[in-house]
Enzyme design. Structure first.
Site, PDB file in Angstrom:
ATOM      1  N   ASP A  32     -49.486   3.872  -1.257  1.00  0.00           N
ATOM      2  CA  ASP A  32     -50.825   3.380   0.262  1.00  0.00           C
ATOM      3  C   ASP A  32     -51.606   4.702  -0.085  1.00  0.00           C
ATOM      4  OD1 ASP A  32     -50.221   2.184   2.863  1.00  0.00           O
ATOM      5  OD2 ASP A  32     -52.292   3.708   2.887  1.00  0.00           O
ATOM      6  N   ASN A  33     -53.130   4.483   0.031  1.00  0.00           N
ATOM      7  CA  ASN A  33     -54.137   5.234  -0.297  1.00  0.00           C
ATOM      8  C   ASN A  33     -54.360   6.154   0.964  1.00  0.00           C
ATOM      9  OD1 ASN A  33     -55.983   3.229   1.087  1.00  0.00           O
ATOM     10  ND2 ASN A  33     -57.138   3.745  -1.013  1.00  0.00           N
ATOM     11  N   VAL A  58     -54.851   1.684  -5.102  1.00  0.00           N
ATOM     12  CA  VAL A  58     -54.488   0.745  -5.978  1.00  0.00           C
ATOM     13  C   VAL A  58     -55.040  -0.150  -6.820  1.00  0.00           C
ATOM     14  CG1 VAL A  58     -52.321  -0.953  -4.926  1.00  0.00           C
ATOM     15  CG2 VAL A  58     -55.100  -1.549  -4.262  1.00  0.00           C
ATOM     16  N   THR A  91     -60.518  -3.278  -4.392  1.00  0.00           N
ATOM     17  CA  THR A  91     -59.086  -2.846  -3.602  1.00  0.00           C
ATOM     18  C   THR A  91     -58.284  -4.227  -3.704  1.00  0.00           C
ATOM     19  OG1 THR A  91     -59.867  -0.937  -2.323  1.00  0.00           O
ATOM     20  CG2 THR A  91     -57.178  -2.837  -1.228  1.00  0.00           C
ATOM     21  N   TYR A 144     -64.364  -9.199   2.577  1.00  0.00           N
ATOM     22  CA  TYR A 144     -62.608  -9.660   2.913  1.00  0.00           C
ATOM     23  C   TYR A 144     -62.370 -10.815   2.255  1.00  0.00           C
ATOM     24  CZ  TYR A 144     -58.363  -9.805   5.305  1.00  0.00           C
ATOM     25  OH  TYR A 144     -56.326  -9.555   6.188  1.00  0.00           O
ATOM     26  N   TYR A 158     -52.252 -16.170 -13.269  1.00  0.00           N
ATOM     27  CA  TYR A 158     -51.769 -15.472 -13.638  1.00  0.00           C
ATOM     28  C   TYR A 158     -50.501 -16.383 -14.038  1.00  0.00           C
ATOM     29  CZ  TYR A 158     -53.306 -10.690 -15.205  1.00  0.00           C
ATOM     30  OH  TYR A 158     -54.494  -9.443 -15.396  1.00  0.00           O
ATOM     31  N   ARG A 185     -58.945  -4.658  15.783  1.00  0.00           N
ATOM     32  CA  ARG A 185     -58.628  -5.927  16.304  1.00  0.00           C
ATOM     33  C   ARG A 185     -58.482  -6.044  17.970  1.00  0.00           C
ATOM     34  NH1 ARG A 185     -54.497  -6.644  10.928  1.00  0.00           N
ATOM     35  NH2 ARG A 185     -54.198  -3.968  11.203  1.00  0.00           N
TER      36      ARG A 185
HETATM   37  P1  NAD Z   1     -53.516  -2.371   7.045  1.00  0.00           P
HETATM   38  O1  NAD Z   1     -54.582  -1.557   7.721  1.00  0.00           O
HETATM   39  O2  NAD Z   1     -52.681  -1.871   8.870  1.00  0.00           O
HETATM   40  O3  NAD Z   1     -52.809  -1.747   6.541  1.00  0.00           O
HETATM   41  C1  NAD Z   1     -53.225  -2.297   5.341  1.00  0.00           C
HETATM   42  C2  NAD Z   1     -52.341  -0.780   4.448  1.00  0.00           C
HETATM   43  O4  NAD Z   1     -53.533  -0.920   3.322  1.00  0.00           O
HETATM   44  C3  NAD Z   1     -52.468   0.660   4.148  1.00  0.00           C
HETATM   45  O5  NAD Z   1     -51.615   1.559   4.720  1.00  0.00           O
HETATM   46  C4  NAD Z   1     -54.253   1.396   3.614  1.00  0.00           C
HETATM   47  O6  NAD Z   1     -54.040   2.458   3.621  1.00  0.00           O
HETATM   48  C5  NAD Z   1     -53.351  -0.189   2.292  1.00  0.00           C
HETATM   49  N1  NAD Z   1     -54.399   0.053   1.426  1.00  0.00           N
HETATM   50  C6  NAD Z   1     -55.954   0.474   1.856  1.00  0.00           C
HETATM   51  N2  NAD Z   1     -56.770   0.131   0.314  1.00  0.00           N
HETATM   52  C7  NAD Z   1     -55.905   0.748  -0.244  1.00  0.00           C
HETATM   53  C8  NAD Z   1     -56.269   0.568  -1.964  1.00  0.00           C
HETATM   54  N3  NAD Z   1     -57.099   0.696  -2.278  1.00  0.00           N
HETATM   55  N4  NAD Z   1     -54.529   1.497  -2.343  1.00  0.00           N
HETATM   56  C9  NAD Z   1     -53.787   1.774  -1.646  1.00  0.00           C
HETATM   57  N5  NAD Z   1     -53.581   1.013  -0.780  1.00  0.00           N
HETATM   58  C10 NAD Z   1     -54.521   0.711   0.404  1.00  0.00           C
HETATM   59  O7  NAD Z   1     -53.811  -3.921   7.843  1.00  0.00           O
HETATM   60  P2  NAD Z   1     -51.837  -4.783   7.867  1.00  0.00           P
HETATM   61  O8  NAD Z   1     -52.315  -5.726   9.319  1.00  0.00           O
HETATM   62  O9  NAD Z   1     -50.117  -4.512   7.651  1.00  0.00           O
HETATM   63  O10 NAD Z   1     -52.358  -5.870   6.720  1.00  0.00           O
HETATM   64  C11 NAD Z   1     -51.663  -5.942   5.655  1.00  0.00           C
HETATM   65  C12 NAD Z   1     -52.291  -6.567   4.362  1.00  0.00           C
HETATM   66  O11 NAD Z   1     -51.697  -8.352   4.983  1.00  0.00           O
HETATM   67  C13 NAD Z   1     -53.364  -6.920   4.183  1.00  0.00           C
HETATM   68  O12 NAD Z   1     -53.285  -7.418   3.048  1.00  0.00           O
HETATM   69  C14 NAD Z   1     -54.123  -7.921   5.151  1.00  0.00           C
HETATM   70  O13 NAD Z   1     -55.221  -8.438   4.086  1.00  0.00           O
HETATM   71  C15 NAD Z   1     -52.783  -8.800   5.126  1.00  0.00           C
HETATM   72  N6  NAD Z   1     -53.486  -9.652   6.309  1.00  0.00           N
HETATM   73  C16 NAD Z   1     -52.774  -8.868   7.887  1.00  0.00           C
HETATM   74  C17 NAD Z   1     -53.127  -9.929   9.369  1.00  0.00           C
HETATM   75  C18 NAD Z   1     -52.694  -9.402  10.197  1.00  0.00           C
HETATM   76  O14 NAD Z   1     -53.230 -10.063  11.248  1.00  0.00           O
HETATM   77  N7  NAD Z   1     -52.224  -7.933  10.259  1.00  0.00           N
HETATM   78  C19 NAD Z   1     -53.726 -10.600   8.471  1.00  0.00           C
HETATM   79  C20 NAD Z   1     -53.881 -11.704   7.273  1.00  0.00           C
HETATM   80  C21 NAD Z   1     -53.146 -11.033   6.646  1.00  0.00           C
HETATM   81  N1  UDP Z   2     -62.628  -9.984  19.831  1.00  0.00           N
HETATM   82  C1  UDP Z   2     -62.734  -9.637  21.048  1.00  0.00           C
HETATM   83  N2  UDP Z   2     -63.122  -8.480  21.361  1.00  0.00           N
HETATM   84  C2  UDP Z   2     -62.586  -7.444  20.654  1.00  0.00           C
HETATM   85  C3  UDP Z   2     -61.930  -7.643  19.374  1.00  0.00           C
HETATM   86  C4  UDP Z   2     -61.707  -9.115  19.154  1.00  0.00           C
HETATM   87  O1  UDP Z   2     -63.265 -10.513  21.656  1.00  0.00           O
HETATM   88  O2  UDP Z   2     -62.547  -6.613  21.344  1.00  0.00           O
HETATM   89  C5  UDP Z   2     -62.125 -11.441  19.333  1.00  0.00           C
HETATM   90  C6  UDP Z   2     -63.108 -11.427  17.685  1.00  0.00           C
HETATM   91  O3  UDP Z   2     -64.654 -12.207  18.328  1.00  0.00           O
HETATM   92  C7  UDP Z   2     -62.788 -12.322  17.412  1.00  0.00           C
HETATM   93  C8  UDP Z   2     -61.510 -13.123  17.770  1.00  0.00           C
HETATM   94  O4  UDP Z   2     -61.450 -11.460  19.377  1.00  0.00           O
HETATM   95  O5  UDP Z   2     -62.972 -13.455  17.884  1.00  0.00           O
HETATM   96  C9  UDP Z   2     -59.832 -12.216  16.626  1.00  0.00           C
HETATM   97  O6  UDP Z   2     -60.811 -10.555  16.140  1.00  0.00           O
HETATM   98  P1  UDP Z   2     -59.775  -9.812  15.109  1.00  0.00           P
HETATM   99  O7  UDP Z   2     -61.075  -8.538  15.213  1.00  0.00           O
HETATM  100  O8  UDP Z   2     -58.944  -9.471  16.192  1.00  0.00           O
HETATM  101  O9  UDP Z   2     -59.384 -11.202  14.096  1.00  0.00           O
HETATM  102  P2  UDP Z   2     -60.373 -11.722  13.741  1.00  0.00           P
HETATM  103  O10 UDP Z   2     -61.295 -11.983  13.925  1.00  0.00           O
HETATM  104  O11 UDP Z   2     -60.309 -11.374  12.124  1.00  0.00           O
HETATM  105  O12 UDP Z   2     -59.060 -13.283  13.202  1.00  0.00           O
END
Ligand code: NAD
Ligand code: UDP
Length: 317
Positions: A32-33, A58, A91, A144, A158, A185
């Site tokens: 992790d970074n 990464v 990333t 993203y 790959y 979020r």
């Molecule tokens: P998070 O931000 O808590 O975790 C991401 C982690 O990646 C962090 O620890 C961050 O420090 C590390 N990171 C970021 N850039 C980096 C880099 N360049 N090198 C090394 N480490 C790096 O988010 P999360 O919710 O735990 O998400 C984890 C993964 O799951 C992500 O790839 C995210 O896109 C995916 N994902 C999560 C959700 C969700 O709802 N939580 C939904 C869809 C996809």
């Molecule tokens: N949202 C909101 N209030 C907040 C944060 C988010 O109404 O304080 C809304 C946002 O506009 C979106 C939904 O909640 O419609 C989910 O947002 P989130 O950022 O959690 O995830 P994503 O949009 O990536 O699904």
């Protein structure tokens, strides 16, 4: 004993994965970074001799002896991934190239944490994996969405060109303990606001929908996916099909916290998807009847307890 590399392992989802895989007697390297990750998420694992923490980005190649890789490194909340959009693309894309290169050299299995964001603002509801999506390539979410779409392209190629043992999961909105309290979020925002009796901020009119999955259900789905045989590569949706409007979520959080918060309405951010709900029939078919088990109410209660404790421990939040 398998050697498993988890990129983004100090983040919200990654830390749960590290914990679960250590409990199942694997050796875990957490890379992790710390951009959005936090050492507190994994500090309880540091004394385990089979756990290794590596500060690394990464976007730079990384070499290690590994059997499996879970590629999670990427900021996931809109405020974090929009903070430095070029870095977010690097990333996703360079991170995928570097980790796929490692998987290729080591003949390791590699799982990509993709996202429901690849569907953009979907015109098909619920979203099946064969839907190609509706993404604005130059909007604020593009760094993203397109980064993750390109990562999927790299994974597939790959596999096709080099027979790398890939797996792609498309994760829908996931919540639970260890979410960053200030990541913007919706679940973390609403719970923090409710616990502090501050206004609950709904963006737009609150009629947009999301399907919320508790983190334990996601971890189970990811582990089942990496354990499928090499012919199964995905992409596969992993999410909870229960669909709620953001206004419904706000009211649930207010009820469960007995909060005095009022609801306020703020402008809807650009390209905010109006609806989202996974079609999980493929996951149920290929992941041995996997199905999300934790209801929104049950998951919210666990998450609220976590944030209550966090607020007691850290008065600056
Ligand atoms: P998070 O931000 O808590 O975790 C991401 C982690 O990646 C962090 O620890 C961050 O420090 C590390 N990171 C970021 N850039 C980096 C880099 N360049 N090198 C090394 N480490 C790096 O988010 P999360 O919710 O735990 O998400 C984890 C993964 O799951 C992500 O790839 C995210 O896109 C995916 N994902 C999560 C959700 C969700 O709802 N939580 C939904 C869809 C996809
Ligand atoms: N949202 C909101 N209030 C907040 C944060 C988010 O109404 O304080 C809304 C946002 O506009 C979106 C939904 O909640 O419609 C989910 O947002 P989130 O950022 O959690 O995830 P994503 O949009 O990536 O699904």
């Amino acid at each position: 004993m398998k050697k498993i590399l988890i990129t983004g392992g100090a983040g919200f989802v990654g830390s749960h994965l590290c914990e679960r895989l250590l409990n199942e007697n694997n050796e875990v390297i957490c890379l992790d970074n710390f951009f959005t990750g936090d050492k507190r998420n994994i500090k309880h694992l540091l004394s385990n001799p089979f756990f290794e923490l590596v500060r690394h980005d990464v976007t730079v190649p990384f070499f290690a002896e590994v059997d499996e890789i879970y590629n999670l490194a990427c900021p996931a909340s809109p405020i974090h991934y929009q903070h430095n959009p070029i870095k977010t693309v690097k990333t996703s894309v360079m991170g995928a190239i570097n980790m796929l290169g490692l998987a290729k050299r080591k003949n390791a299995k590699i799982l990509q944490a993709s996202t429901s964001e690849v569907y953009g603002d979907p015109e098909i509801h619920p979203q099946p994996e064969y839907y190609w999506g509706h993404v604005n390539p130059i909007g604020v979410r593009a760094c993203y969405d397109e980064g993750k779409r390109c990562a999927e392209t790299l994974f597939i190629n790959y596999f096709l060109q080099n027979r790398v043992r890939i797996k792609i999961v498309r994760i829908f909105n996931t919540y639970g303990p260890r979410m960053h309290p200030n990541d913007g979020r919706v679940v973390s925002n609403f719970i923090m606001q409710a616990l502090k009796n501050q206004p609950i901020t709904i963006y737009g009119d609150g009629s947009q929908t999301r399907s919320f999955q508790f983190v334990d259900d996601l971890i189970e789905g990811m582990i089942r996916m990496i354990n499928t045989d090499d012919s199964i590569i995905g992409p596969v949706n992993i999410g909870n099909p229960g669909e709620f409007s953001i206004l419904e979520l706000a009211n649930k959080v207010i009820d469960l916290t007995n909060s005095k918060s009022e609801i306020i309405y703020l402008p809807l951010p650009q390209d905010d998807p109006l609806q989202r709900k996974p079609d999980i029939s493929l996951a149920q078919q290929i992941l041995n009847q996997w199905t999300p088990k934790i209801s929104l109410e049950e998951g919210l209660k666990k998450t609220i307890s976590y944030f209550e404790k966090l607020l007691q421990e850290d008065k600056t939040l």
